[in-house]
Design a protein around this motif. Structure first.
Motif, mmCIF file in Angstrom:
data_model
loop_
_atom_site.group_PDB
_atom_site.id
_atom_site.type_symbol
_atom_site.label_atom_id
_atom_site.label_comp_id
_atom_site.label_asym_id
_atom_site.label_seq_id
_atom_site.Cartn_x
_atom_site.Cartn_y
_atom_site.Cartn_z
ATOM 1 N N ARG A 1 0.962 -1.071 -0.439
ATOM 2 C CA ARG A 1 -0.123 -0.223 0.113
ATOM 3 C C ARG A 1 1.006 1.000 0.471
ATOM 4 O O ARG A 1 0.856 2.506 -0.907
ATOM 5 C CB ARG A 1 -1.062 0.086 1.020
ATOM 6 C CG ARG A 1 -1.979 -0.847 1.610
ATOM 7 C CD ARG A 1 -3.435 -1.450 0.692
ATOM 8 N NE ARG A 1 -2.729 -1.679 -0.667
ATOM 9 C CZ ARG A 1 -2.276 -2.471 -1.804
ATOM 10 N NH1 ARG A 1 -2.534 -3.295 -1.121
ATOM 11 N NH2 ARG A 1 -2.662 -2.292 -2.832
ATOM 12 N N ARG B 1 1.425 4.963 -2.753
ATOM 13 C CA ARG B 1 1.761 6.368 -2.816
ATOM 14 C C ARG B 1 2.087 7.494 -2.739
ATOM 15 O O ARG B 1 3.604 6.630 -2.808
ATOM 16 C CB ARG B 1 1.696 6.722 -1.093
ATOM 17 C CG ARG B 1 0.812 6.045 -0.081
ATOM 18 C CD ARG B 1 -0.789 6.969 -0.377
ATOM 19 N NE ARG B 1 -1.844 5.919 0.681
ATOM 20 C CZ ARG B 1 -2.488 5.315 0.349
ATOM 21 N NH1 ARG B 1 -2.673 4.677 -1.459
ATOM 22 N NH2 ARG B 1 -2.731 4.436 0.679
ATOM 23 N N TRP C 1 4.219 10.365 -2.804
ATOM 24 C CA TRP C 1 5.016 11.256 -2.119
ATOM 25 C C TRP C 1 5.897 10.284 -0.558
ATOM 26 O O TRP C 1 6.554 11.289 -1.105
ATOM 27 C CB TRP C 1 3.637 11.916 -1.092
ATOM 28 C CG TRP C 1 2.837 11.128 0.411
ATOM 29 C CD1 TRP C 1 1.687 10.811 -0.532
ATOM 30 C CD2 TRP C 1 3.270 10.301 0.775
ATOM 31 N NE1 TRP C 1 1.788 9.840 0.789
ATOM 32 C CE2 TRP C 1 2.146 10.546 1.974
ATOM 33 C CE3 TRP C 1 4.751 11.007 2.350
ATOM 34 C CZ2 TRP C 1 2.028 9.695 3.128
ATOM 35 C CZ3 TRP C 1 4.052 10.274 3.748
ATOM 36 C CH2 TRP C 1 3.126 9.668 3.858
#
Length: 423
Positions: free
Chosen positions: A13, A17, A19
């Motif tokens: 997960r 992302r 960032w």
């Protein structure tokens, strides 16, 4: 404690992302500037060659101005690739495109180089470095320049293919293959198999406090809860299942010890429920994503039967992998003896993979023939369940083709291939 399986899921997960990696690289970039100051404290000024402050400032200024432009260009190209993946293939493939390591690394390097140049330029202009520190910053700047060039060359090659349908099919196949391979070596995820008696037994049903799809099950938590209350847990909602108040997560069987302290949340907390499905623990999602790519290619607006035929071959490879011999050293042991998990059913895999293609490609003779050949190939795998599923879908696909096709010769061509299997 965080189990290894749970850590794998959380790490997957995190990779989605955008960032995370830029933040890490930015911290390292700022740290690199301050580490260069240690060269002054180490007394290396006499050993290292002198570098003029003006040359270092010029290099850092060039990097600061160019990296901001390149980073902005990279973000724009990535957004365009993501939009292309959603519209040209299927929105379900977007997490696979976002998790592309080369693209994330490129964005991280570009932003990190920009932050490094800004922080270092401020430090140099404020005379925070002596001669050794200036030389260290000069060397670091050259290394960053080299890293940016290498990354940019790799990234240009990747971004040119990132949002293309062929690349997305490859990513979806790899994700589905990993999930299928992991599940076939652990058909019940390290728990007991649900028996026919347990499938119809009664018990306490536990529902999810959230409405959505099950992404992951922490069986270690379920095992711990079952041992605490001295009961058996039968999982009803495997990863990929849509749950709500009327669709329970699990069933608790047996006498509950300490019923006064019983809390359903202790059991439901083992289930990660989100609004979307995840590829890692849901092999059916990979098959479904590939089927959607083929189905969109068969739409009148795109009219690309070649992509659908390519996907059919991919699905045959994946289902052949599902029935390939198991590696004995990778077989999961039964370590959760108080938890029962249902196994995947081959009929469900065939439904996810072929139903949409057979329905929307029924009028295309080339797609129908290739689909029938795929069923024949899967029936030859030697597994009775897969053979039965292949014959079932072959009959349904033939019936759809007979209704959709107008030319008798096309119908006869599909029948000749289908009759090898269903007769």
């Amino acid at each position: 404690m965080l189990s290894l399986d749970r850590f794998r899921f959380v790490f997957s997960r995190i990779k989605e992302r955008l960032w995370i990696k830029p933040l890490i690289v930015c911290v390292l970039s700022v740290g690199g500037t301050f580490i260069a100051m240690l060269a002054d404290d180490a007394g290396l000024s006499r050993l290292l060659p002198e570098v003029s402050q003006g040359s270092v400032e010029s290099l850092l200024s060039i990097m600061a101005s160019s990296m901001l432009v390149i980073a902005t260009f990279a973000v724009g190209s990535m957004v365009a690739a993501y939009a292309s993946a959603s519209t040209g293939a299927t929105p379900r493939s977007l997490p696979l495109v976002i998790a592309d390591d080369v693209t994330q690394n490129a964005l991280s390097v570009f932003i990190g180089a920009f932050i490094f140049s800004i922080v270092s330029l401020i430090a140099v202009k404020n005379d925070l470095f002596d001669s050794a520190g200036l030389f260290a910053i000069f060397v670091l700047t050259l290394l960053v320049f080299t890293l940016v060039i290498v990354t940019f060359v790799r990234w240009v090659d990747r971004i040119a293919r990132l949002g293309r349908v062929v690349n997305i099919i490859e990513k979806a196949e790899n994700a589905a293959a990993d999930a299928l391979d992991r599940r076939r070596h652990a058909p019940t995820l390290g728990a007991l198999a649900v028996s026919s008696q347990q499938a119809h037994s009664k018990g306490i049903l536990v529902s999810s406090p959230r409405v959505g799809y099950v992404q992951h099950i922490d069986l270690e938590t379920l095992q711990s809860c079952a041992e605490t209350f001295n009961c058996q847990v039968v999982v009803i909602a495997v990863p990929g299942t849509f749950v709500s108040a009327g669709r329970p997560l699990l069933r608790i069987e047996g006498h509950l010890e300490g019923c006064n302290a019983f809390k359903p949340d202790a059991f439901s907390s083992a289930f990660t429920v989100r609004s979307n499905r995840a590829f890692e623990d849901d092999p059916r999602l990979g098959l479904l994503a590939l089927s959607e790519i083929a189905d969109k290619a068969l739409s009148p607006g795109i009219n690309d039967p070649g992509t659908a035929i390519n996907v059919i071959g991919t699905l045959v490879r994946l289902l052949t992998l599902w029935q390939s011999p198991l590696e004995s050293d990778r077989l999961a042991e039964i370590i959760y003896d108080r938890v029962a998990v249902p196994e995947l059913v081959i009929d469900d895999l065939f439904d996810d993979a072929f139903t949409a293609i057979a329905r929307d490609g029924a009028a295309m003779v080339e797609v129908s023939i290739r689909l029938q050949k795929a069923f024949c190939a899967l029936a030859e795998a030697g597994d009775p369940a897969m053979t039965a599923a292949a014959r079932k879908h072959s009959r349904m696909a033939l019936a759809r083709s007979e209704r959709a096709m107008l030319l008798p010769d096309d119908i006869d061509a599909v029948r000749r291939v289908a009759y090898r299997l269903i007769n």
